[in-house]
Each structure stands twice: as C-alpha cells, then as structure tokens.
Design a protein around this motif. Sequence first.
Motif, short mmCIF file in Angstrom:
data_model
loop_
_atom_site.label_atom_id
_atom_site.label_comp_id
_atom_site.label_asym_id
_atom_site.label_seq_id
_atom_site.Cartn_x
_atom_site.Cartn_y
_atom_site.Cartn_z
N ASP A 221 -58.31 -12.52 3.82
CA ASP A 221 -56.63 -12.62 3.17
C ASP A 221 -56.18 -11.42 2.77
N ARG A 222 -54.90 -11.43 3.23
CA ARG A 222 -53.61 -10.17 3.15
C ARG A 222 -52.43 -10.76 1.77
N ALA A 223 -52.21 -9.61 1.13
CA ALA A 223 -51.25 -10.32 0.57
C ALA A 223 -49.96 -8.83 0.14
N VAL A 224 -49.00 -9.11 -0.12
CA VAL A 224 -48.33 -8.07 -0.42
C VAL A 224 -47.71 -8.23 -1.05
N PHE A 225 -47.05 -7.12 -2.40
CA PHE A 225 -45.97 -7.35 -3.70
C PHE A 225 -45.09 -6.94 -3.41
N VAL A 226 -43.98 -7.46 -2.86
CA VAL A 226 -42.66 -6.67 -2.19
C VAL A 226 -42.19 -6.43 -3.56
N GLY A 227 -41.98 -6.38 -4.93
CA GLY A 227 -41.34 -5.97 -4.99
C GLY A 227 -39.86 -6.75 -5.54
N THR A 250 -28.33 0.62 2.77
CA THR A 250 -29.44 0.44 4.45
C THR A 250 -30.76 0.66 4.60
N GLU A 251 -31.37 1.70 3.80
CA GLU A 251 -32.15 2.25 3.26
C GLU A 251 -33.69 1.39 3.22
N SER A 252 -33.05 -0.06 1.86
CA SER A 252 -33.55 -0.88 1.66
C SER A 252 -33.19 -1.97 3.04
N ALA A 253 -32.78 -2.20 3.29
CA ALA A 253 -32.67 -3.10 4.34
C ALA A 253 -34.03 -2.87 4.65
N ALA A 254 -33.99 -1.48 5.89
CA ALA A 254 -34.68 -1.30 6.70
C ALA A 254 -36.31 -1.28 5.97
N SER A 255 -36.52 -1.16 5.04
CA SER A 255 -37.77 -0.71 4.26
C SER A 255 -38.14 -2.66 4.20
N ARG A 256 -37.17 -3.13 4.30
CA ARG A 256 -38.13 -4.88 3.43
C ARG A 256 -37.79 -5.44 5.06
N VAL A 257 -36.96 -5.48 6.43
CA VAL A 257 -37.04 -6.27 7.67
C VAL A 257 -38.86 -5.45 8.30
N ARG A 258 -39.50 -4.26 7.61
CA ARG A 258 -40.56 -3.26 8.46
C ARG A 258 -41.41 -4.53 7.60
N VAL A 259 -41.11 -4.54 6.06
CA VAL A 259 -42.77 -4.72 5.06
C VAL A 259 -43.05 -6.40 5.67
N GLN A 261 -41.35 -7.65 8.73
CA GLN A 261 -42.63 -7.58 10.43
C GLN A 261 -44.10 -8.13 10.37
N ARG A 262 -44.55 -6.95 9.72
CA ARG A 262 -45.93 -6.36 9.31
C ARG A 262 -46.43 -7.70 8.84
N ALA A 263 -45.85 -8.82 7.62
CA ALA A 263 -46.23 -9.44 7.08
C ALA A 263 -46.62 -10.66 7.74
N ASN A 267 -49.92 -12.10 8.87
CA ASN A 267 -50.48 -13.57 8.47
C ASN A 267 -51.24 -12.72 6.29
N GLU A 268 -49.47 -11.52 5.70
CA GLU A 268 -49.68 -11.52 4.71
C GLU A 268 -48.97 -11.87 3.89
N LEU A 269 -49.23 -13.15 2.89
CA LEU A 269 -48.55 -13.46 1.56
C LEU A 269 -47.54 -12.34 1.12
N VAL A 270 -46.61 -13.31 1.54
CA VAL A 270 -44.99 -11.95 0.80
C VAL A 270 -45.20 -13.06 -0.92
N ILE A 271 -45.09 -11.73 -1.53
CA ILE A 271 -45.38 -12.14 -3.18
C ILE A 271 -44.27 -11.39 -3.64
N PRO A 272 -42.72 -11.36 -3.84
CA PRO A 272 -41.93 -11.12 -4.78
C PRO A 272 -41.73 -11.70 -5.79
N ALA A 273 -40.83 -10.87 -6.85
CA ALA A 273 -40.88 -10.64 -8.36
C ALA A 273 -39.83 -11.64 -8.40
#
Length: 297
Positions: A221-227, A250-259, A261-263, A267-273
């Motif tokens: 199992d995988r998950a990512v808390f993305v704030g 711009t930097e926020s968009a790059a981080s978002r796309v990168r995270v 894509q990996r999710a 198969n990481e569960l994405v957990i936003p704030a």
Amino acid sequence: MDTDFERITLGGIEILKVVEVRGPFGPPADLFPGIDDVWQAHEKWLAPDFQDPDSGQVLAAVQAWVVRSEGRTIVVDPGVGNGRERPGTPHFSGFDTDFLDRLARAGVRPEDVDVVVNTHIHGDHVGWNTRDENGSWVPTFPRATYLIPRADHDYFGPDGAARTAHDNHRFLFADSIAPVVATGQAVLWEDSHRIDAHLTLEPAPGHTPGSSVLRLTAGTDRAVFVGDLLHSPAQFVAPTCSSAMCVDPTESAASRVRVLQRAADENELVIPAHFPGPGAAEIRREGGGFSVSRWRG
C-alpha cells in the motif's frame, strides 16, 4: 457514522480524518485564477461534494489527519485553532470549535500525540500546534515532536521575507510556531525527513517555499499526503493551475504535476488537506491531467 472523523486502513496503518470546519470558501475564479473553463466543464461531478450547487462556491474543509504507525500517533496539519487573530483571513479569526473534543471522540488525547507534522506554515495547517493557557500560547500536544520545514520557518520567521507581506504571517508565527520552537519541541528539517519505516517527508515547494508531502509505504500500500498541492479535485483535471494562495504558482504547478504523476504510476492514494466529503483519491493519468478512479474516506 460520525462525519467529523472517518478511517482508512493501509497495510495495517490507521489513517483518521478529523474535521475542524467545512463549508464554502469562495468563488472558483477567486481561488483558482484561469480555471474557469475547466471548472464549468466539470461542474456536474464537482457538485455537491466539492461545489455548492446553490451559490457556486468552492466547498472545502479544514481537517487534520491522524496516522497511527509503529505504535506512535502522528497528527498531520492541525488546522486553524481557537482564538486566533487573522486580519487577512477573517473567516479564520476568532474560531471557537470543539476540535479537541472531536479528537477525543476519535480516541486521541493531546498527551497521546507523539509527532505533529506541519506540511507547510499557513494558518489553517499550524493553528492547533498551540492553545491558549491563561493568556499564553503553549503546545497543545505536550509530548509531541513538531516537524516543520526549515524553509518555511525561515520565510515566515522574524527575519523572513513574508514578515512584511501580510499581518497574518506575523501573528501565526507568534502564536503557532514560536511557542513550540521555544520549548525545544520543534525539529526544523531540510531535504527530507524519515519519521519511521513507513513515513517520510519530502519537499514539494511552490505553495510556500517549504511546502512538503508526507509519503506512506506499508507493504504493497502507498499513500501521499499532499497538503495544499491541491485545494480542489478540479486540479486533477488541470494540474498546472495553482491556487491564488501559492507563493510561487509556477513552482507549485511543477511540484503538483510531479507528485501526481508518481501517484498515478505507483498507485499512491492521494490525500489532500482540504477535500470535503471523500477526502482521498486513487488517480490515473488521463489526457494532459488525471482522473479519479476511486474515492476513499
């Protein structure tokens, strides 16, 4: 079911969502500049969980995530807190909620908490770091280690660039960050920080200089808390669209796309704030963005 807290279990690790407040947070055009066309095209599924069908405003929640891992209790992004002075965001000023009672109903007392994670320093992510005791701000969680990105500590601190930008920054640092630093409970981390065998903090800058994500690995199992990489699932469809609250869109968009894509790929569960209703999502790549294959929590 008590909708103030909901549970997800991944590989034996319990994840608990505890809501502080939920409701309308503003018009889409104000919160997400440039997203109008995407928003309008997807209104049918955004409502009623993520958009108020009557007012058209974005629906969001302020909530903490509690993670129980390796015998320890970890609180991620502990909300706004009570009795705060936030002149720039009056809807967060003077809160008087029963958040600690909700935590208690979920089986979490302040003295039970071992670690507090601030994915970044914004008022709705650090408020319950502290509480008012006889006119002084003291750590809410007396035994906890507070994990704070050093880049944000320096940016929002007394000598940081944010100090002259907004009164909120001065107030929130004074009432929610400085007290836990003064007691020696804060760890200011850089590059990455491993909490235990299952949990690791990694930088994802842009929303703030020190914005981070918390990765969870438990068996398969995988998950990512993305704030605050995402404030609405519309950003799955338009991942390059940053919120109006981002220091560097711009930097926020790059981080978002990168995270994301990996999710999608791992198969990481994405957990936003801030997602109300279903708070976590399994996603897949679709076109130039992403779509939700399954909602969780």
